[in-house]
Motif scaffolding. Sequence first.
Motif, short mmCIF file in Angstrom:
data_model
loop_
_atom_site.label_atom_id
_atom_site.label_comp_id
_atom_site.label_asym_id
_atom_site.label_seq_id
_atom_site.Cartn_x
_atom_site.Cartn_y
_atom_site.Cartn_z
N ALA A 1 0.86 -1.19 0.00
CA ALA A 1 0.00 0.00 0.00
C ALA A 1 0.89 1.23 0.00
O ALA A 1 2.05 1.17 0.40
N CYS A 2 0.34 2.35 -0.43
CA CYS A 2 1.08 3.61 -0.41
C CYS A 2 1.37 4.00 1.03
O CYS A 2 0.51 3.90 1.91
N ILE A 3 2.59 4.45 1.29
CA ILE A 3 2.99 4.77 2.67
C ILE A 3 2.64 6.21 3.06
O ILE A 3 2.76 6.58 4.22
N GLN A 4 2.23 7.02 2.09
CA GLN A 4 1.87 8.40 2.41
C GLN A 4 0.51 8.45 3.11
O GLN A 4 -0.36 7.63 2.84
N ARG A 5 0.37 9.42 3.98
CA ARG A 5 -0.86 9.54 4.75
C ARG A 5 -1.65 10.77 4.30
O ARG A 5 -1.26 11.91 4.55
N ASP A 6 -2.74 10.51 3.60
CA ASP A 6 -3.64 11.57 3.17
C ASP A 6 -5.00 10.94 2.92
O ASP A 6 -5.32 9.91 3.52
N ASP A 7 -5.77 11.47 1.97
CA ASP A 7 -7.13 10.97 1.75
C ASP A 7 -7.21 9.78 0.78
O ASP A 7 -8.32 9.36 0.43
N LEU A 8 -6.07 9.26 0.36
CA LEU A 8 -6.11 8.11 -0.53
C LEU A 8 -6.81 6.92 0.14
O LEU A 8 -7.59 6.22 -0.50
N CYS A 9 -6.54 6.71 1.41
CA CYS A 9 -7.16 5.60 2.13
C CYS A 9 -8.69 5.74 2.15
O CYS A 9 -9.42 4.75 2.03
N LEU A 10 -9.16 6.96 2.32
CA LEU A 10 -10.60 7.22 2.32
C LEU A 10 -11.19 6.89 0.96
O LEU A 10 -12.26 6.27 0.87
N LEU A 11 -10.51 7.31 -0.10
CA LEU A 11 -10.98 7.02 -1.46
C LEU A 11 -11.00 5.52 -1.71
O LEU A 11 -11.98 4.99 -2.26
N GLU A 12 -9.96 4.82 -1.30
CA GLU A 12 -9.90 3.37 -1.46
C GLU A 12 -11.09 2.70 -0.76
O GLU A 12 -11.73 1.80 -1.32
N GLU A 13 -11.35 3.13 0.45
CA GLU A 13 -12.44 2.55 1.24
C GLU A 13 -13.79 2.72 0.55
O GLU A 13 -14.58 1.78 0.46
N LYS A 14 -14.04 3.91 0.02
CA LYS A 14 -15.31 4.18 -0.63
C LYS A 14 -15.46 3.36 -1.91
O LYS A 14 -16.56 2.87 -2.24
N ILE A 15 -14.37 3.21 -2.66
CA ILE A 15 -14.41 2.41 -3.88
C ILE A 15 -14.73 0.96 -3.54
O ILE A 15 -15.62 0.34 -4.15
N LEU A 16 -14.01 0.41 -2.58
CA LEU A 16 -14.14 -1.01 -2.26
C LEU A 16 -15.47 -1.36 -1.61
O LEU A 16 -15.96 -2.48 -1.74
N GLU A 17 -16.09 -0.41 -0.92
CA GLU A 17 -17.36 -0.67 -0.25
C GLU A 17 -18.56 -0.54 -1.18
O GLU A 17 -19.67 -0.93 -0.82
#
Length: 251
Positions: free
Chosen positions: A61-77
């Motif tokens: 996974a990307c090691i940077q901390r920003d809103d990418l994780c939020l975007l990933e979560e919304k896509i996968l859900e």
Amino acid sequence: MEKKIFAFIGSRAAKKKTYSFVKEIITEISHQEQIQYEIVTLNDLHMKPCMGCESCFTQGACIQRDDLCLLEEKILESDLFIFAAPVYMHGMPGEVKNIIDRLATWAHTFRLAGKNVILVSTCDTNGHTSVVDDLHLKLLYMGARIIDKYVGANFIPEGLNTDTNLILLEEADKELPKLVKRSVERWNSKMQSNRFHESLFQKYHELHSYLCSEGKINGETRYWKESGLLDCKNYQEYINLVLAKGKSCNG
């Protein structure tokens, strides 16, 4: 039960052509399915640039901390992911390409397995399919099922051969109902693997089986083990596994 639609619009032109076109498509879907939806644009997210460090491959996974994780979560859900972006000089906006770059590990780990996707773009007079065709290939490598592609334009040249739905924006209200009906039918059809995904699956399965046997476990190999990919004999089997997990999570 309502189905979840998540639409990401890769544009900072708030609520202009691409946003309005996506809203029209979602409205037509709502006439045929019980849905809940969310639309997120680039303006809603803080995204850092890709550093080219390749940590996404080694760490999974990307090691940077920003809103990418939020975007990933919304896509996968989501049950249906709508990925939209306008044409900027015969291609996607740079910020959208940056997001794709930071999701590079998804192309090695089939993160979009079992995911239905509609691709959407808008343009004025040229570059019509440049964005949706580029996104199609990238998301295909991520394991997605692309059920349809839509391009809204102010002008459509004659002789433009494509499998994309080309629609004059001024006539969208007339054209979309029948086209979206077909998209919904595809969405509800049984999800089947294809030669492309099966070939890719076998290549990566061989690679990660070898890495496991040698004790060379990186982030992507770890995902192959933990997700069940390595236990599957083919991609269709993995699709079935993903869909079964989804049903159990939804009760």
